[in-house]
Design an enzyme around this catalytic site. Sequence first.
Site: not given
Length: 884
Positions: A487, A553
Amino acid sequence: MSIKNILASSVAVLLLTFLSQTKAIAQSQYELNTGWKCGKATDIHTDGASISKNNFPINTWQNATVPGTVLTTQLNNKQIPDPFYGMNNERIPDIYKTGRDYYTYWFVKDFKEAQPQGNNQVYLNFRGVNYSCDVFLNGHKLNAKLHSGMFLRQSYNVSKWLANDGNNRVAVIVYPADVAGNPNGGQGGDGTIARNVSIQYTAGWDWIQPIKDRNTGIWDKVTIEKTGAVKINDPHVITLVSGVRQPEGPQQPAIIQVSAELQNAASTLVTGTLQYNLDGKAVSKTITLKANSTQTVQLDDYSLKNPKLWWPNGYGPQNLYSLNLQFVAAGKVSDQNNIEVGVRQLTSEWNERTESRQINVNGQKIFIKGGDWIISDEMLRFTDKRYDAEVRFHRDMNLNLIRVWGGALIERPEFYAACDKYGMLVFQDMWGSGDCNGRWVDPMKLDDQWTRRKYPDDHALYIKSIEDQVKMVRNYASLAIWCGGNEITPPEDILVALRDTVMPKLDNTRWFVEYSNSEKMSRNVLGGNGDGPYGIQPLSTFWDHRTFPFNSEVGSIGINDYEAFKRFMPVQNRIAPEYDASTGKTKTDSVWEYHKYIGYDTSINKYGKAKDLEDFSAKAQLVNYDQYRGLMEGFSSHMWDWYTGVIIWKTQNPWTALRGQMYDYYLDPNACLYGLHSGSEPLHIMYNPGDGTVMVANNTFKTHTNMMIVVKTYDMNGKDSLLTQVFSDITPATTKRYFSIKQELDKLAKNKGAFVDLELLDYNQKIISQNIYWVPNEKGDYTGLQSMPASQVSTTARQIAKGKIEVTLINPKNAPVAFFNRLSLVDGQTNQRLLPVFYSDNYVSVLPGTSKTVTIDYDTDQYPNMPLLSISGWNLKEQTVHIQ
């Protein structure tokens, strides 16, 4: 045959003969993995040169675990309680409070190795030390300066330092990470753990408690390697597969490219041959190496005829070739590397329809069905068997990719070998996470965002470590994607070096994505950060709510059944959570909270209020199965339309956590695994619980013709009703929609719910895919399940091969559905569940008048006595079955 062909044949035969003759005298390598001793550095007031001499007494030192961490050694010596049990982890001193000296240790190993003769060489290799160390051998310091960095291999030529009598001692002082970080409850604690080139989750995360020594120790393999004058370093094998291929049938050639770094440790010139044999064909090149020099050698390209290709799981076989790379001088093998080669080519391209990246293997687009992986064990107790078992579970889920999360490590070669074996592509994050590295404002962090964006402190060490780890794993066919971090990108100078220099030079055949939810991977058309949702969802959400087109995710829940709780939770804490619908809050026991429980909210109560933990965890399996089957079906229903892939957060835990796992730390699978096993089938029949549409997802390259779709319903007593059946052809890589059963189903399920049986049959009436749903009543409750008649299923089990058992469940006509049966192998004396065990299917339901067969695999070396079979179901009390 022409003279030219005869000569070519003769040369090939002679070279093959030569290879077979020289192979027997190749170098040897062995691990130093037993007999280590250790002592706390503050208790030992002697220098390394003295400690590493044989006459220095270490008989009072304690036994050490190497590979391992300080905590592993302390646990094995019963100096600390098991940190995985209850709240024992709180009884272990944390390095942030004790200071680094508390976990600074000396590790010593005595071993026998004679001095090499002539130009032969001996090397001492360390594959991983956390965090810094000095290394001594027989009174000599081997490293010129302090070695630092968790992810940087060390290799020392110790030929001249070996003892005359062959009795040697290596001594290593290991220091913890420079910055231990404050485990204040934040992601990575206060974030400063990321100042090191190390592992970030050790200061705690939302799925794990802090690891008190931060994984200090000689955590990876230590080896002795013996070679001739010339050593082969970091060979590189590239396979090029042009065009669009099929798994079956004749293949056009593939190109094999092999290179290696050759290191001549002798003080004289060495002339020899770098060579390998692949599929009966020899490739070689004669090289002259200067004294004390290193040279990179590229062998000529080899065209492999009719190659047996490597494919991801579900698309084709995982063929592997053995490539033995040797350097031969004066008729003797100086060094060799054995490499398992999967012949395949990876490409990626932008999919304009989905606005996301798609992965291609051998020219074919692959719909990614993946699982996020943290690490095998939080204390770094890695074994080949455990890696094999965990990756096999992912294969059994019908997944085709594992993403290795960036807050952990670049996984070990043994993990990659298992992924090659089982067809798991690997999405490999580099070290770093937005949580620690400044993507968000975070009051738990010590430093501001600008400071955290510069982590780690030593950028040169980070780049050097990446280079080293890339060389270590780049030959594995399964490695598909390099990712800059979780991320977030690494700092700009590191990112530029990786993207523009390191990867093009060292591994230019794979896709490099800058961070895990980058817009270069998945256009964030919906806003947000490119992943989620997390937490339990209404099933219709997975089908009807559009999320990110390559979602790295998504997911959450995943507790195991009651047997699992017995392994790590004290009796007094085995209390089922209580959800209050009026407040939306859950009352949970302190140990549950410590192990990071994530709530099931109202979903358990729909099956009837849980009587106790055993009842709660049994009902949780129904939710587990439904959630993860629905998740993968929902994404598959929109493959190549909305999505190019999805990765589940997460499929496993490295300790006894109570969230996001398809199997627990002890390798006991739960119903999440088998819900995925169903929902991820390569050819799968399913229906949308929102609008009732029946559809078939074809994740293969084949057209399936003359397939019949059959839809039946069953009431709680087992009475069936045929809704429809229709023939259809199903084209490759598509999801085909047929008709809606919503109107009929709503009517049938109105009062008590119902079962829906979807079957896909081939032209010979063989069931190719079967999917049994349990549908709630009009209020969304499963009242009918609560009043089902007792199951009448009969079960037999027989051994069909060593370590292989076949179980047959037969449900008579006019009986109710034998619903949601869990099979387990148990010890015949203790009745304890055997782990790990692999089931071709589990949590199975058997319709009236039908039977179901399940195959079970287990390790007879680990469990030599014949086990028993335990079976229990929603409407079946637990039974024990003897295995014939």
